[in-house]
Write an enzyme that holds these catalytic residues in place. Structure first.
Site, PDB file in Angstrom:
ATOM      1  N   HIS A 292      -1.105  10.689  -2.774  1.00  0.00           N
ATOM      2  CA  HIS A 292      -2.431  10.287  -2.305  1.00  0.00           C
ATOM      3  C   HIS A 292      -3.371  11.465  -2.114  1.00  0.00           C
ATOM      4  O   HIS A 292      -4.486  11.481  -2.621  1.00  0.00           O
ATOM      5  CB  HIS A 292      -2.301   9.513  -0.985  1.00  0.00           C
TER       6      HIS A 292
ATOM      7  N   HIS B  41       0.825  -1.207   0.000  1.00  0.00           N
ATOM      8  CA  HIS B  41       0.000   0.000   0.000  1.00  0.00           C
ATOM      9  C   HIS B  41       0.862   1.261   0.000  1.00  0.00           C
ATOM     10  O   HIS B  41       1.565   1.546   0.973  1.00  0.00           O
ATOM     11  CB  HIS B  41      -0.889  -0.035   1.248  1.00  0.00           C
TER      12      HIS B  41
ATOM     13  N   ASP C 219      -1.118   5.804  -5.733  1.00  0.00           N
ATOM     14  CA  ASP C 219      -2.191   6.764  -5.981  1.00  0.00           C
ATOM     15  C   ASP C 219      -1.705   7.802  -6.976  1.00  0.00           C
ATOM     16  O   ASP C 219      -0.546   8.246  -6.904  1.00  0.00           O
ATOM     17  CB  ASP C 219      -2.563   7.492  -4.694  1.00  0.00           C
TER      18      ASP C 219
ATOM     19  N   GLU D  75      -4.546   3.703  -8.213  1.00  0.00           N
ATOM     20  CA  GLU D  75      -5.787   4.317  -7.741  1.00  0.00           C
ATOM     21  C   GLU D  75      -5.938   5.722  -8.318  1.00  0.00           C
ATOM     22  O   GLU D  75      -5.088   6.592  -8.121  1.00  0.00           O
ATOM     23  CB  GLU D  75      -5.831   4.378  -6.214  1.00  0.00           C
TER      24      GLU D  75
ATOM     25  N   GLU E 290       0.690  -0.936  -4.841  1.00  0.00           N
ATOM     26  CA  GLU E 290      -0.468  -0.043  -4.914  1.00  0.00           C
ATOM     27  C   GLU E 290       0.052   1.382  -4.834  1.00  0.00           C
ATOM     28  O   GLU E 290       0.913   1.698  -4.009  1.00  0.00           O
ATOM     29  CB  GLU E 290      -1.423  -0.319  -3.750  1.00  0.00           C
TER      30      GLU E 290
END
Length: 241
Positions: free
Chosen positions: A51, A9, A38, A111, A36
């Site tokens: 993020h 993450h 962003d 994301e 993962e």
């Protein structure tokens, strides 16, 4: 049965500054299967790896990512909010991350964040960059972004991040959604897992820390774990795989 893949993450964010090259490198050192990350967009339509839509927490600069140009963003350094030491790395562009990824061909969970809601040009740019990357899937809290992304690149897997507004019993009525990403505390429950299985959808769960008993014996609908602690989760998997 193949084991669910472990996605780090924002990289190994428990051990290094989130969404930084150090965090991504450490994730792979800790046996993460995938990364993962962003992405937001700048004022001049450049996808960047961060993020928050507001820069304050990571850079000390109070303002939206989407209100700054890339040149302005690149003058900032990231760091810790409370100790005020913004002397870390610069914010990566998505292109810089993808250049790193060419040497580390692991699955990606990209994301799409809220700044793309008001910038379709930047969304198209970002999604086009994701095409032809094996093992990549796109996720978002915002169904409209996934719907638009699916139109741009139908071949890319799309994952909705579950909120209280998601109707798990009608997932098959959302044709642009392939997978559900969900918070383990709220949604790792039989009714949600079975709803996915029944409608031929798969699940990945986030906020995994390695202490969960179901890691070793996951439900059939689960294809991935998203964690700040990839090594701990991989170790927990060893009891079964």
């Amino acid at each position: 049965m193949s084991r669910p893949l472990v996605f780090a993450h924002r990289g190994a964010s428990a051990y290094a500054i989130e969404n930084s090259l150090e965090a991504f490198d450490r994730a792979l050192d800790m046996q993460a299967d995938g990364i993962e990350l962003d992405i937001q967009t700048t004022k001049d339509d450049v996808p960047v790896v961060i993020h928050d839509i507001n820069l304050r927490r990571l850079t000390g600069k109070n303002g939206l990512v989407s209100s700054f140009t890339l040149e302005e963003i690149k003058k900032l350094r990231v760091g810790k909010l409370f100790v005020r030491k913004f002397k870390g790395p610069k914010i990566l562009t998505f292109d810089e991350f993808l250049a790193w990824h060419k040497n580390h061909l692991v699955p990606l969970n990209v994301e799409l964040k809220e700044s793309f809601l008001e910038n379709e040009k930047a969304l198209k740019i970002a999604v086009e960059k994701c095409r032809d990357i094996e093992g990549l899937h796109i996720s978002s809290f915002h169904p409209v972004l996934l719907e638009k992304a699916k139109k741009i690149a139908p071949e890319i897997e799309s994952a909705i991040i579950a909120t209280k507004f998601l109707n798990w019993d009608e997932l098959d009525k959302i044709p642009f959604i392939d997978t559900v990403h969900a918070n383990k505390t709220r949604y790792y429950k039989e009714r949600y897992l079975e709803a996915c299985l029944r409608q031929k959808k798969k699940c990945r769960f986030y906020n995994i820390n390695g202490s969960e008993k179901y890691i070793a014996t996951p439900h059939k609908a689960v294809i991935g774990w998203i964690t700040d602690y990839p090594q701990i989760v991989r170790d927990a998997q060893q009891h079964q795989y």
